[in-house]
Motif scaffolding. Sequence first.
Motif, short mmCIF file in Angstrom:
data_model
loop_
_atom_site.label_atom_id
_atom_site.label_comp_id
_atom_site.label_asym_id
_atom_site.label_seq_id
_atom_site.Cartn_x
_atom_site.Cartn_y
_atom_site.Cartn_z
N VAL A 79 145.70 120.49 19.95
CA VAL A 79 145.46 119.41 20.92
C VAL A 79 146.62 119.30 21.89
O VAL A 79 146.42 119.22 23.11
N THR A 80 147.84 119.33 21.38
CA THR A 80 148.99 119.21 22.28
C THR A 80 149.09 120.41 23.22
O THR A 80 149.53 120.26 24.36
N LEU A 106 145.38 110.08 27.58
CA LEU A 106 145.60 108.90 26.74
C LEU A 106 144.79 108.99 25.44
O LEU A 106 145.27 108.62 24.37
N HIS A 107 143.58 109.49 25.55
CA HIS A 107 142.74 109.67 24.35
C HIS A 107 143.41 110.66 23.39
O HIS A 107 143.40 110.46 22.18
N ALA A 108 143.99 111.72 23.94
CA ALA A 108 144.69 112.69 23.10
C ALA A 108 145.87 112.04 22.39
O ALA A 108 146.13 112.32 21.22
N GLY A 109 146.59 111.16 23.10
CA GLY A 109 147.69 110.44 22.46
C GLY A 109 147.21 109.57 21.31
O GLY A 109 147.84 109.52 20.24
N ASP A 110 146.08 108.89 21.51
CA ASP A 110 145.50 108.08 20.42
C ASP A 110 145.09 108.96 19.24
O ASP A 110 145.27 108.59 18.08
N PHE A 111 144.51 110.11 19.56
CA PHE A 111 144.10 111.06 18.53
C PHE A 111 145.31 111.52 17.70
O PHE A 111 145.25 111.55 16.47
N LEU A 112 146.40 111.83 18.39
CA LEU A 112 147.61 112.26 17.68
C LEU A 112 148.17 111.13 16.82
O LEU A 112 148.65 111.36 15.71
N ASN A 124 144.51 106.31 2.45
CA ASN A 124 143.91 105.15 3.11
C ASN A 124 143.47 105.39 4.54
O ASN A 124 143.16 104.43 5.26
N SER A 125 143.49 106.62 4.98
CA SER A 125 143.00 106.91 6.33
C SER A 125 142.35 108.29 6.35
O SER A 125 142.82 109.21 5.69
N ALA A 126 141.28 108.37 7.09
CA ALA A 126 140.57 109.65 7.20
C ALA A 126 141.22 110.52 8.25
O ALA A 126 141.77 110.02 9.24
N ALA A 127 141.12 111.82 8.07
CA ALA A 127 141.63 112.76 9.07
C ALA A 127 140.73 112.68 10.30
O ALA A 127 139.51 112.79 10.18
N PRO A 128 141.30 112.45 11.47
CA PRO A 128 140.49 112.38 12.68
C PRO A 128 139.78 113.70 12.93
O PRO A 128 140.35 114.77 12.72
N ASP A 129 138.55 113.61 13.35
CA ASP A 129 137.78 114.82 13.66
C ASP A 129 137.13 114.60 15.02
O ASP A 129 136.14 113.91 15.13
N ASP A 130 137.73 115.15 16.03
CA ASP A 130 137.23 114.95 17.38
C ASP A 130 137.27 116.27 18.14
O ASP A 130 138.05 116.44 19.06
N MET A 131 136.43 117.19 17.73
CA MET A 131 136.40 118.49 18.41
C MET A 131 135.91 118.33 19.85
O MET A 131 136.19 119.17 20.70
N ALA A 132 135.18 117.25 20.12
CA ALA A 132 134.76 117.00 21.50
C ALA A 132 135.98 116.80 22.39
O ALA A 132 135.93 117.12 23.58
N LEU A 133 137.06 116.29 21.82
CA LEU A 133 138.30 116.11 22.57
C LEU A 133 138.79 117.45 23.12
O LEU A 133 139.18 117.55 24.29
N LEU A 137 139.28 118.34 27.01
CA LEU A 137 140.58 118.75 27.55
C LEU A 137 140.46 120.05 28.33
O LEU A 137 141.11 120.23 29.35
N ARG A 138 139.63 120.95 27.85
CA ARG A 138 139.47 122.23 28.53
C ARG A 138 138.64 122.13 29.80
O ARG A 138 138.74 122.98 30.68
#
Length: 140
Positions: A79-80, A106-112, A124-133, A137-138
């Motif tokens: 992502v970065t 900004l969305h990428a920053g939230d994702f990170l 206590n937290s799920a791994a984010p899964d946002d391949m649409a991101l 980005l591309r």
Amino acid sequence: MQLPANRLELWFRMESDRLLNPVFREFWSERDVVFEERRLRTENSPAGTAFEALNAVFRSFHTIKGLAGFLDFGVIQAVTHEVETLLDRVRNGEASLTPARVEIILHAGDFLGAWLNHIADPKNSAAPDDMALMDRLRSV
């Protein structure tokens, strides 16, 4: 189970789990301090303020990418890398900084940030899964 060939490699493997999470969390929390220091340096220079802000964001993502690679966080590194590529295109004049591009950065920053929370507390937290991101980005 395969044991490392030498003591140094064994020590690195044993210590990596202990160091992994605190190092990354500390880096993430200090990024706001770095942003503020840069803002104060350029506050009185309108011509350089926008460029310095863009460079600061680029450098932050670049640093996170390198650290993620070192710590073997593949998703964070990917992502970065995409954000860094987008910001580099803007810095080089190949693309303009549109509201859509700002939104995806900004969305990428939230994702990170969500990934950091998951790394810090995986129970206590799920791994984010946002391949649409990645696709967004591309494409921007």
